[in-house]
Structure formats: C-alpha cells, structure tokens
Design an enzyme around this catalytic site. Structure first.
Site, PDB file in Angstrom:
ATOM      1  N   GLU A  54       0.814  -1.215   0.000  1.00  0.00           N
ATOM      2  CA  GLU A  54       0.000   0.000   0.000  1.00  0.00           C
ATOM      3  C   GLU A  54       0.847   1.264   0.000  1.00  0.00           C
ATOM      4  O   GLU A  54       0.454   2.271  -0.588  1.00  0.00           O
ATOM      5  CB  GLU A  54      -0.953   0.001   1.204  1.00  0.00           C
ATOM      6  CG  GLU A  54      -2.183  -0.890   1.012  1.00  0.00           C
ATOM      7  CD  GLU A  54      -1.901  -2.369   1.173  1.00  0.00           C
ATOM      8  OE1 GLU A  54      -0.800  -2.735   1.636  1.00  0.00           O
ATOM      9  OE2 GLU A  54      -2.778  -3.188   0.848  1.00  0.00           O
ATOM     10  N   HIS A 107     -11.178  -4.679   9.125  1.00  0.00           N
ATOM     11  CA  HIS A 107     -11.611  -4.490   7.739  1.00  0.00           C
ATOM     12  C   HIS A 107     -12.873  -3.650   7.638  1.00  0.00           C
ATOM     13  O   HIS A 107     -13.613  -3.785   6.668  1.00  0.00           O
ATOM     14  CB  HIS A 107     -11.883  -5.847   7.074  1.00  0.00           C
ATOM     15  CG  HIS A 107     -10.657  -6.627   6.733  1.00  0.00           C
ATOM     16  ND1 HIS A 107      -9.820  -7.154   7.668  1.00  0.00           N
ATOM     17  CD2 HIS A 107     -10.109  -6.950   5.536  1.00  0.00           C
ATOM     18  CE1 HIS A 107      -8.827  -7.802   7.070  1.00  0.00           C
ATOM     19  NE2 HIS A 107      -8.972  -7.682   5.779  1.00  0.00           N
TER      20      HIS A 107
HETATM   21  C1  LIG Z   1      -2.329  -4.657   4.089  1.00  0.00           C
HETATM   22  C2  LIG Z   1      -3.328  -5.523   3.394  1.00  0.00           C
HETATM   23  N1  LIG Z   1      -3.515  -5.385   2.074  1.00  0.00           N
HETATM   24  C3  LIG Z   1      -4.413  -6.167   1.423  1.00  0.00           C
HETATM   25  C4  LIG Z   1      -5.142  -7.097   2.088  1.00  0.00           C
HETATM   26  C5  LIG Z   1      -6.149  -7.991   1.344  1.00  0.00           C
HETATM   27  N2  LIG Z   1      -5.652  -9.360   1.279  1.00  0.00           N
HETATM   28  C6  LIG Z   1      -6.016 -10.272   2.188  1.00  0.00           C
HETATM   29  S1  LIG Z   1      -5.226 -11.723   1.984  1.00  0.00           S
HETATM   30  C7  LIG Z   1      -4.388 -11.166   0.646  1.00  0.00           C
HETATM   31  C8  LIG Z   1      -3.415 -12.078  -0.052  1.00  0.00           C
HETATM   32  C9  LIG Z   1      -2.288 -12.460   0.841  1.00  0.00           C
HETATM   33  O1  LIG Z   1      -1.507 -13.440   0.234  1.00  0.00           O
HETATM   34  P1  LIG Z   1      -0.363 -14.205   1.030  1.00  0.00           P
HETATM   35  O2  LIG Z   1       0.370 -13.267   1.890  1.00  0.00           O
HETATM   36  O3  LIG Z   1       0.432 -14.942   0.024  1.00  0.00           O
HETATM   37  O4  LIG Z   1      -1.126 -15.217   1.982  1.00  0.00           O
HETATM   38  P2  LIG Z   1      -2.082 -16.428   1.596  1.00  0.00           P
HETATM   39  O5  LIG Z   1      -3.457 -15.844   1.471  1.00  0.00           O
HETATM   40  O6  LIG Z   1      -1.589 -17.015   0.333  1.00  0.00           O
HETATM   41  O7  LIG Z   1      -2.021 -17.364   2.745  1.00  0.00           O
HETATM   42  C10 LIG Z   1      -4.740  -9.854   0.374  1.00  0.00           C
HETATM   43  C11 LIG Z   1      -4.209  -9.046  -0.740  1.00  0.00           C
HETATM   44  C12 LIG Z   1      -4.943  -7.191   3.480  1.00  0.00           C
HETATM   45  N3  LIG Z   1      -5.648  -8.045   4.239  1.00  0.00           N
HETATM   46  N4  LIG Z   1      -4.021  -6.413   4.105  1.00  0.00           N
END
Ligand SMILES: Cc1ncc(C[n+]2csc(CCOP(=O)(O)OP(=O)(O)O)c2C)c(N)n1
Ligand SMILES: Cc1ncc(C[n+]2csc(CCOP(=O)(O)OP(=O)(O)O)c2C)c(N)n1
Ligand SMILES: [Mg+2]
Ligand SMILES: [Mg+2]
Lengths: 337, 325, 325, 337
Positions: free
Chosen positions: C60, C129
């Site tokens: 972000e 959220h």
């Molecule tokens: C700071 C932030 N940006 C965006 C999100 C939205 N979001 C939730 S999970 C996710 C993907 C995360 O991927 P990863 O870190 O690879 O974990 P995984 O879901 O694969 O376990 C996103 C973009 C968030 N929760 N927090």
C-alpha cells in the site's frame, strides 16, 4: 528462484505414535476446514473465510514441537489450523467462526482473529504482513525476560511485499531475537503469483538482506518439515537468533470464500497445476508412509476418521447451540481494566 | 515540590516508573546514546542500560509493532515517536493492532503500551513536521488520549499512563518542553484520566482547551480580565476519556463557551467538544459555542504564514468577545 | 439512461475517462488479471492492457507513492485500495505527500490523483476491515473527499474526480455496489464537487447524510411520512468541499436536523456537520441537532453485535422523533 | 560490510573545463551551506536545517550529466545542493530558506522542501524514506510515455530501514523502471551509525534482494562518482532498468542545526573520525588534481572564490530584501485549479 532442496527420504527418528499424531492433527485440520464453507453457505458463518487445505504440514510439522504456552505463535487470517494445533478446541474455534459467546474470542474476533493466549497462541491477523512487526516485540519480551522461549511467526508470500515486514526483519536481525519465521509460500497472494509480485524470487535472500539466516524447504512432506523444524527450533533456543524458513506449499482451494474454486481462480491458475499439487497432498503422503510401515490399517483409518468426524460434529453442535454474545457486551473489552 | 521543566517532568515520570517496575522499558529513535532528540531521555541509558532504553532504526512501523507485541507478551513498553508526525507511517500497527487487540480477543489480551512524543506547531517545521493528530486518535476506539498542559500534569499523567493496561496516546507539546512549573516529588503522584482541571475560575465564559491551548487560554483570560470579563479556563487533560461533567458544570455557570484546538479546524476535536456541549447543555447556552482552531492548510514554512495558521490568545479573546456580544 | 449497478457505474466512469484521456491509468491489487476483488475493474485489463491497468504487489505504501509520483510527473492515476482499511498502511504517503505537495511547492506541482475503493461496514468483516476513515481525510487539508450514494453519482462524481487536478479521496460503499439505478449515458455527464443534492423534499426535519447513510435516510423518511412527518433528505456527495448552503437552506425551512454517519461517533464528520450547523444557523434551530453514528468500538464480528454497532434507519427515525418531541 | 571498491586513479577522459565546472559547483554548494547556519543564528532562517558539506561529489558527479528538466530528481531534506545543481538559483534557494515570496516554493516549503519542477527537480522531502515510493511513480511515468529519461532518487543510509523503501524497491525491480538510486551513505542517521541500525551492512544486497542491481562506490572523489555515474546513466537509458549506487561519503557537520558539531555529536562520533574524513574532502581533492594538472593557478582560485562569494552575498541580499508571502496567500495552493 532458489531451488527447493527436496530432502532425500531419510529415515526419520520418529515413532509410530508420533507419526499417528501428525496424521491425526493434519486430518483434524482438513476435516474442520471442510466443514466451514458448508456452514458459511448455511449463513452460520459470515465475513471472510480462508481455508488451510494443502498447507497442513506447516503447522503439524512445527507447532507440536513447541513449548506452549511459553513459546508464542502469531499467524495470518488463515488461522484455523494454527489454533487447532496450539490446542484450542474445535468447539471454541467453531463457536468463534459462528460469532458465539463461547468462541475463543467471545465472538468478537471471527475467523481471521482466532486467538488463545493461554495456549501461547497470540492470534491471527487480518492485515497482510501485520503480525511480523508484532513478532519483534514478542521476541524482545522473550529475550528481555531471559527465557529460552521462541516466537514462531507465520505469514504468506504476498506479505513479503509489505514494508512493515522489512522493518521488522531488520530489527530482528539487528537485535538478534529468538523468532522463527515461517513463510507459507503457497505461490499465490489471492490471484497474484509470486512471479508477478516480486522483483526477485529468492525469499531467503530477502531475509538474509536483513541479517536473518534461512533456507527454502519442501512443505508438502510433514516429516521433512518436522525434521528441519526440530533442528531449527533447537538452534534458535541455543543461539537466541532468528531463522527464516521459506516453506513451499500450495493451497488446494481458492483464496477465501469469495474465490471458491470458481470464477476468480480460473484467471490465475490452471486445473492441471492444482491437480499436480494435490498429488502431493501432505495427508495422503503420511498416510502412505504409515501404511508402508505397517503402522496403520484400514480399520484404524476408519476409527480416526470417525473420531474426527465426531469432533467436528460436536464442535458444530456446540457452536450452533451456544448463545450469541449479549448485546450489552458491545462496549465491553474496548479497554482492559 | 521541585520546580522543573515540562520536558524534565516527562523524564522524571519515566525514570520513577522504570525504577518501580522492571517490566517498563523505552524504545525509539535516538533516545539512548544520542540522549533524545529533545533530550527528554537524557541520562536514561546511563541509568537503565541498553536492554531497557533501546535505540531503534528509523522504522516507525517496527517501533509500533515492537511496542505492541512486547505489551501483548507482558512487558510495559513506552515507545517514543521522535515527533508525532512520523507516527503517520505506523498507523496500521497503531490502529489495527495496538488499539484493537483487546477487543478482538474478547478481552483476553491486554496491551499496556504508551506511545509518546512531541507534537504541535510553532517553529517553522513546515508541512510534514507539524502534526499532532489527536483528532484522529480520539476518533479511534481503543486508545486513551492524553495531552498534558503543565509540568506537573506531564509527570502525573504519564505515570498514570504507564500503569494503565491499555494503549495510550501521550502527546507532549514541543512548545511546552521549556515551560517551568512545580512538580510533586511524590513517586506515587498520579493524575487520574478523565478528570479535567479548572485552571482559573470565572463566571462569564468558559474557555475549554488542552495541551498548549490551555496556556493560551490563561493568557486570554488575563487579557479578558482587563476588560472586566471573567473567564473560566478548563484543561481537559485527557480527550479520551473525556470529562464532560466539568465542562457542562462550567457552562451551566457561564452560559458561553470557547473551545480551542491548535490543529486543523475541519473535523477536529473542537467540533466534537462543541457538539457534545450542545448535546448536553443546549438550553444553558446563550450564544453559539465559539471554535478557535488552526487554519485548514498544510503548515506553511514562512514565519508570517505559520503565525497566521496557528491560533493565538488574541484569537481566543476575540472569540470570547463574539460570544459575549 | 441505462439502469446499472453502482459498481458498474464506477467502472463506466473509469472506462470512459480512460478512453478519453491516454494519461489516465489504473493501479492496485488484483485489479487486472483477477478482474478486481469486487469485480469493479472487470474487463478493463482486456480493453486497456497491462500498461494502463497495473496489478501491484500487496504494497500500500508503494501504491500510494506510485500514484502520487506518477501524478506529480504528469499522469492521472486512479489507485484502488482493495478496501480503504488497508490505506492505514499508506497514511504517510497520502497525508505527507499526495495531500501536501501542491501547497509545499507553492503551487508549482499539481497532483491529479484519485484514490478509490470500497469502504463501509455490514458484512461481518470485523475490526480490521471495517474502516472508512472519511473523518480523518476530511480533517486533512489538501484532499477532496467524495462519497457517492447512488449509481448515477458514482459515475458523475468519479468522472469529475478523474478530471480534477488534485488528490481525491473517493470512497465507495461496499454495501452499495449492488444497488441499481439509472445512470446517464452521456460521456460528459459530470457532477460538480461541493453541490449537495436534495434527495427528497420535506418541511419538518432535515436528514443530512452521505454514502449509504443517504439510503438509510430515505428509508427513514418513508417511515416518518407514515407518521405524518415530512423529512427532507440531503445527500452531501462531497465532504470536502462541503455545501453548507444547501444544508442551511433546508434547516431554515425545517428548523430541525439529524446528521448521520456510519463510522465511529467520536470526533467524526457528523460532529463537524453539527458544529457548522450551529455556527451558521443557531437561531434557526428549534432543537439540538441529533447525531446518529456508529458505536465507538472496534467492529465486532458477531452478527448481532455488528448490527448493534451500525446505525440504522430506525435509529434515524428515533432521532428525528427526539428532535421533534 | 561490502568492501568499497576504491577506483584506481584512472585517467579520466575529462576536459579542463569540465573539471573546473565540477570544482565550481562543489564550491558553490559549500559556500552556500557555510552561509546558512549564520543566517539561522541571525534568526533569518527557521525550522530544521541540514547541510551537505562533505557530500558535494554526490550531486556534482551526477546531476550535471542529466538531461534536465526531462530527467527527474528526488531527494531528502538535505537538499540545498541538489537544487543548486539542478540549476535553481542561489537567490531562489536563499529566499526559500528565509521564507520569502521569491523563494522557489514561494516561501511555503522552506529548507526541507526546495523544489523546482521547471528544472526537473521534484523536490526535497522531510520524511525519511519518503521520496522512494514517489520514485516508483515518476519512473513509471517516464516509462509510460516511452521516453528514454530517468529518475534519480537520493536518500540516506537511515532510510534503508523504512518499510516504504522496500515496497518501492520491489515494485521498481518488478516493473523494471528507469530509476537510479543514490544512497547517500554518510554512515550516520542522526546519531545512529549504520552498524547500529541495520542487521546486515551490505546495502547493495538489500537492493538486489528486490531485483535491483547495484554497487558500492567511493563518493569522496568526484571524478570517480562522475565516471561511474556516466556508465550507469547510459545503461539505465538503454535498458530502462533500475540501478542502485551505495555511495560512501561523510557529513562534516552535525545532522542539522540542532546537532551543530557540539553536544550531540560527541556521543556518536569522534573528532578523530571527523578529521580523518575531512582529509578526503572532495573539494580539496579536485583542487589538488586541478593544480596537479596545471589546470588552475592561485589567481584563478581566488577569482572563483570571489565570484562564488558574490553569488552567495547577492542571494542573501536578494532574499533579505524580498517580501514575505502575503498573508492572503495562506489559503492559496491548498488546491490547484
Ligand atoms: C495490508 C493488506 N492489504 C491487502 C489485504 C487484502 N488481502 C487479504 S489476503 C491477501 C493475499 C495475501 O496473500 P499471502 O500473503 O500470500 O497469503 P495467503 O493468502 O496465500 O495465505 C490480500 C491481498 C490485506 N488483508 N491487508
Ligand atoms: C519517517 C521519519 N522518521 C524520523 C525522522 C526524523 N529524522 C530526520 S533525518 C533523520 C536521520 C536520517 O538519516 P539518513 O537517512 O542517514 O540521512 P542523513 O541525514 O544522514 O542524510 C531522522 C531520524 C523523519 N524525518 N522521518
Ligand atoms: Mg500466498
Ligand atoms: Mg546518513
């Protein structure tokens, strides 16, 4: 990308009982996860909901080796498995998912915020990268009090692109704190593959750039995870220094309930890829090993399944029959006394 | 009673609490070896050592996370932001983690952490270094927000903050660091949160403020007294929890009020204060509440513009006279 | 006129502006290949290609900086925050950079950037959220703050935002994405900032809101009508600039007002609105302004608690009746 | 720590005129900086104030090689040198420092926020690490428009510990944007030495971890900086890919006006260390070279000094006789039309 060192099939110094425990824990995670989408579609669970199917070896291979509750665990919103592995009951987990007063967070946290401090589980976190800065303080507290305890902090490959993670890594590398980082590298952050999210794919190098040693390992084989974790945990306790494991794994389902193996997924990964990884299902692998060693027979398999099915059903029954938090509790817990 | 500066009173509070409780420790940028950018932590590394006075890299997210995590794990950290302006980088850790973990965990986790540092305006630090952000923090449930106006309060409120089991936003005013005053020696001298102080009694109008605004109100009250206007000056001390009872009692007597805030006017704390006054004392008011606040502009560097952007005691006097007109 | 959903209207505005101006481009998490978390940008990668619909890492700070820097260098970026809650990580870039560069440069740098995305509450997303943060952004000089309540406004206001030469905070409400309504086809359909809309005329009380609050007010007005109370509903559309003239004109007619805001009550936008009403129409008011706002708690997960934390049309009805009592 | 490659004294393909220009530019920076503390103590300048003495080679060796204003420059609050090198007049700089309407930002920016977009100078930044995320967008705009221009982004060693820097590096590494990063590695962030601020001292590795290639170079020798920058700038224009230079240098004065070679400094660096570095003063070095090559004589040296003295005095005179911004301008420029 750094090549994963797939460990040769060494003879693990592991007893039948321990192997059965690993199998049972992973299966408990799987069966619990299988129930939650159903409950979501019945409108018993709301909000976001992320399953751990396929990644079970990352908790089963590590958490049972910890000294809980003195050791501490932090993780992401994909946290049902971690809670269960720490010893939070399926009842308390399911009740939390359903927003009941009997949930491990009294219904105030929900799926992304399971927590159980009495078990050493400091909770899931809805913010990508969020737990890593927290781990600096947890690690510092463990060092401050002179304990030999460690903090294990889980996070995803997408989180590697969060600035706070790098600030925290640097501080942990500088202060030399007893933290084990587990990168749950399932290759995707929602629909973004690691190839499309990072300028440089060797995550171990990213940790090293801040003074944290580490390695990349296969996370589909629980015995491999367990073996490496055993060594690494011992090393952290002895040296007090952090370590980083980039653990290769795969999530069998979509990112979350909104990406339920349907529309979204088609844009970012193929059926072939998914099925290729499903062939390495950590639960099937250990079951095969168990059978191979003659440690388990069909009857026992069925008994375990039945036992777990009962546990999950009991948890659902418990949760569905639990009360919602009282409305008066809305303003409670904003502050501690 | 010793006479000391506000900045020394902050240090004294931390020193006393660190002597009392081995779980209290400090962290921040340049607080140890450099002795603090504003010398607030001078000598503390020497007394308490590196383990308890921790110099960090320039990593505000890391600092906020380290403090929050340590508090979750049982310590009582006091984290310094070199200035509150830099806390902007740490908002996610502050808002989504420190302020919420107790609630999200259904009360199972305590988070006894103090975030402190200088805020405020007035020495041409320009647009990026002139925030205080109390309005943001007061807007966010889960924080107690403390803004001392005197040396004695700096000590008494900070000691209360350190012993509180919740995340505390403790904003010092850089422009008050040099202010001298009597400070009780008592190591148990603590000022409870949520109790405003009547700094000067009066009958014609209530001037309500916090932090440096209180000092401006006291000056304004002096000036008003020359015009035979008797102003009561209320120091809120803590914005969360907020002592409306003292404010309402004063207005019930004076029937007029000026609310004062240094930061940007729009959607600032003074608006909340005014609104609550109307909600709780509408029928007592003989005139609209007058709001004195900073100009809605990024802080300009030029001395004359900066001066024009910051409220003064003269503005308070003028506002009081409008209310009394 | 076509009937479409709010979410489609947002997409239409972006699509039209990208066809018109080659300097407009989009960036954000999952907006391109994945087609948008809420499918707002569905099909846009296919039409405009990777150069103009840019998937970013989960960064972000980087997103906010990239958008701000590109705007400073002459492009017109539209950056999506997957939800506004995640903008907490980017506050320094937003506040200290995007919002201030024009002022700090004495007007020599323009920063035509739109930050947009869903905000709002209501689907059990729990504490981390559920932010919208409009009160913070409205507090910060340098931003225009836009919060559409209808599909037509979503289109018309976003087009105005994209053509504006300043940083815009454009908050959509996730709970409105599915709302259908008529939307003008005209590719020059633009709604100017700072002009509130009277969504329903009335004579007994003014209900003032924005974003989903407007829809709640319309429902409340229906209910009040059954009790023979004639409520006027005002949709502010933009919080900065703020059209107080329309608000004051309404209150001059009705003499009573309810101000509505979904987010946390304390130091929220509704307090500013109430304060300005008192400042500009004190003598017109026959009763204190009633404030309807979210509970001052981190958003709880449990459905019943979440419902209790969010204001409803019933709360507005009750507030209106208090004001008329 | 990576060993600095101190370049062998190669024969630079550099004319007398160019060498004199480098000398003159560095001296202009130095003499201007020498005047600002004086003006601060006369209360003509307020706020924070950071000098560049000792680091002059980092702007003189790079900025004159750029195609301004199409190329873009971003830097920190320690920005007087950068403005001057971009072509902002000493008058406009001094007037800005004194908060006058004739300053390059109309008096609204001050010392930390010099800016001159007409010269390609996108400004100083008061936030440690702040300009790096901005550089992603500037680089993207340059690539978007299909230009062969580049963005040069300066920042300090302390900034390497800011999360935003890592997010931005990764994006620049991933998107392959034409940005040259100049780490002004003066070894200290206020009173914190790099040894006390990072878990791992090889900054080039930190850039590489995000997919940005780079090297560590000596920044006390302007010819060395110039030579390397020439190659690197050419490379970025050709490939469109980012590059990172960790430039070793030293600030001869305290961090800023509040750390004016007195109290604070004693806590973090020794007189010996400072005087050792002063022996490598980039201005003395090039002067020695100029003399050695017979490119300059005492008379010419004096003439240049006199010319620069006049420039600085003229700037001060101009600034002191300029009006403050009108009070009505307080609310101007919050928004553009
Ligand atoms: C700071 C932030 N940006 C965006 C999100 C939205 N979001 C939730 S999970 C996710 C993907 C995360 O991927 P990863 O870190 O690879 O974990 P995984 O879901 O694969 O376990 C996103 C973009 C968030 N929760 N927090
Ligand atoms: C985010 C942030 N945190 C803290 C500060 C206060 N501060 C200003 S300069 C500085 C030191 C920066 O050191 P470095 O990056 O090495 O640059 P140098 O001053 O050596 O040129 C600090 C801590 C700031 N301006 N911004
Ligand atoms: Mg992932
Ligand atoms: Mg430095």
């Amino acid at each position: 990308m750094a090549k994963t060192v797939v460990a040769p099939p060494t003879e693990d110094n592991i007893s039948r009982a321990e192997m059965l425990d690993l199998y049972r824990l992973m299966l408990r995670v799987r069966r619990l996860e299988e129930s939650v989408y159903r409950k979501f579609h019945e409108a018993k669970i709301g909000g976001y909901l992320h399953r751990y199917d396929g990644q079970e070896a990352l908790v089963a291979g590590i958490v049972p080796q910890l000294q809980l509750p003195q050791d501490k665990i932090l993780c992401t919103y994909r946290d049902h498995a971690h809670a269960l592995a720490c010893g939070t009951s399926a009842r308390e987990i399911m009740a939390e998912l359903m927003g009941r007063a009997t949930g491990c967070a009294g219904g105030k946290g929900g799926s992304m915020h399971l927590i159980d401090p009495d078990k050493g589980f400091l909770g899931g976190d809805g913010i990508v990268g969020g737990p890593i800065p927290i781990s600096v303080g947890v690690g510092y507290a463990l060092q401050y009090t002179g304990s030999k305890n460690i903090c294990v902090c889980y996070f995803g490959d997408g989180a590697m692109n969060q600035g706070g993670v790098h600030e925290a890594f640097n501080m942990v590398g500088l202060f030399k704190l007893p933290v084990l980082y587990i990168l749950e590298n399932n290759k995707y952050a929602m629909g973004t593959s690691v190839q499309r999210s990072t300028g440089q794919l060797d995550f171990v190098l990213k940790a090293k750039a801040h003074g944290i040693a580490g390695e990349r390992i296969d996370g589909m084989d629980v015995l491999n995870v367990r073996r490496i974790a055993e060594r690494v945990i011992k090393q952290i306790r002895e040296t007090g220094e952090p370590y980083f494991l980039d653990v290769e794994c795969y999530r069998f389902f979509g990112h979350g309930i909104g990406d339920d193996n349907t529309g979204g997924q088609k844009f970012y990964r193929s059926e072939e890829e998914v099925s290729k990884w499903r062939q390495r299902d950590p639960i099937s692998q250990i079951l095969r090993d168990l059978k191979h060693k003659g440690y388990i027979n069909d009857e026992q398999i069925e008994a375990i399944e039945a036992e777990i099915k009962a546990e999950v059903e009991d948890a659902i029954h418990f949760a569905e029959n639990s009360l919602e938090p009282p409305l008066e509790s809305l303003y409670e817990n904003v502050f501690s006394e | 009673m010793a006479v000391m500066r506000y900045q020394q009173a902050v240090r004294l509070a931390m020193t006393e609490e660190m002597r009392r409780d081995p779980n209290v420790f400090l962290l921040g940028e340049e607080i140890a070896q450099y002795q603090g950018t504003y010398r607030v932590t001078e000598g503390m590394l020497q007394e308490f050592g590196e383990r308890r006075v921790v110099d960090t890299p320039i990593s505000e997210i890391g600092i906020a996370g380290m403090a929050t995590g340590a508090a979750m794990a049982g310590l009582r950290p006091v984290a310094e932001f070199m200035t509150w302006s830099f806390a902007l980088s740490a908002m996610d850790q502050l808002i989504n983690h420190a302020a919420k973990i107790t609630y999200m965990s259904g009360g199972r986790i305590q988070c006894p952490v103090v975030f402190r540092g200088p805020a405020g305006v007035g020495t041409q630090l320009s647009a990026q270094h002139s925030h205080s952000l109390e309005s943001w923090f007061a807007h966010t449930p889960g924080f107690k927000v403390v803004m001392p106006a005197t040396p004695a309060d700096a000590k008494g409120l900070l000691k209360t903050a350190i012993r509180d089991n919740n995340p505390i936003i403790f904003m010092e005013h850089a422009g008050l660091y040099g202010l001298s005053g009597e400070v009780p020696d008592d190591t148990e001298f603590m000022i409870p949160f949520g109790q405003a102080a009547v700094r000067r009694e009066g009958t014609d109008i209530s001037l309500v403020a916090y932090s440096r605004g209180v000092q401006m109100c006291l000056k304004a009250a002096e000036a008003l007294a020359k015009d035979n206007i008797s102003a009561e000056v209320i120091d809120l001390r803590t914005l969360v929890p907020l002592d409306m009872a003292t404010v309402v009692a004063s207005i019930t007597k004076t029937h007029r009020a000026v609310v004062v805030q240094e930061e940007w006017r729009n959607v600032g704390f003074a608006a909340e204060l005014a609104t609550r006054i109307y909600e709780q004392a509408f029928d007592e008011l003989d005139a609209p509440v007058e709001r004195v606040a900073g100009a809605d502009v990024p802080m300009p560097y030029a001395k004359n513009l900066e001066r024009a952007a910051i409220p003064t005691d003269a503005d308070i006097v003028a506002a009081a006279k409008r209310a009394l007109a």
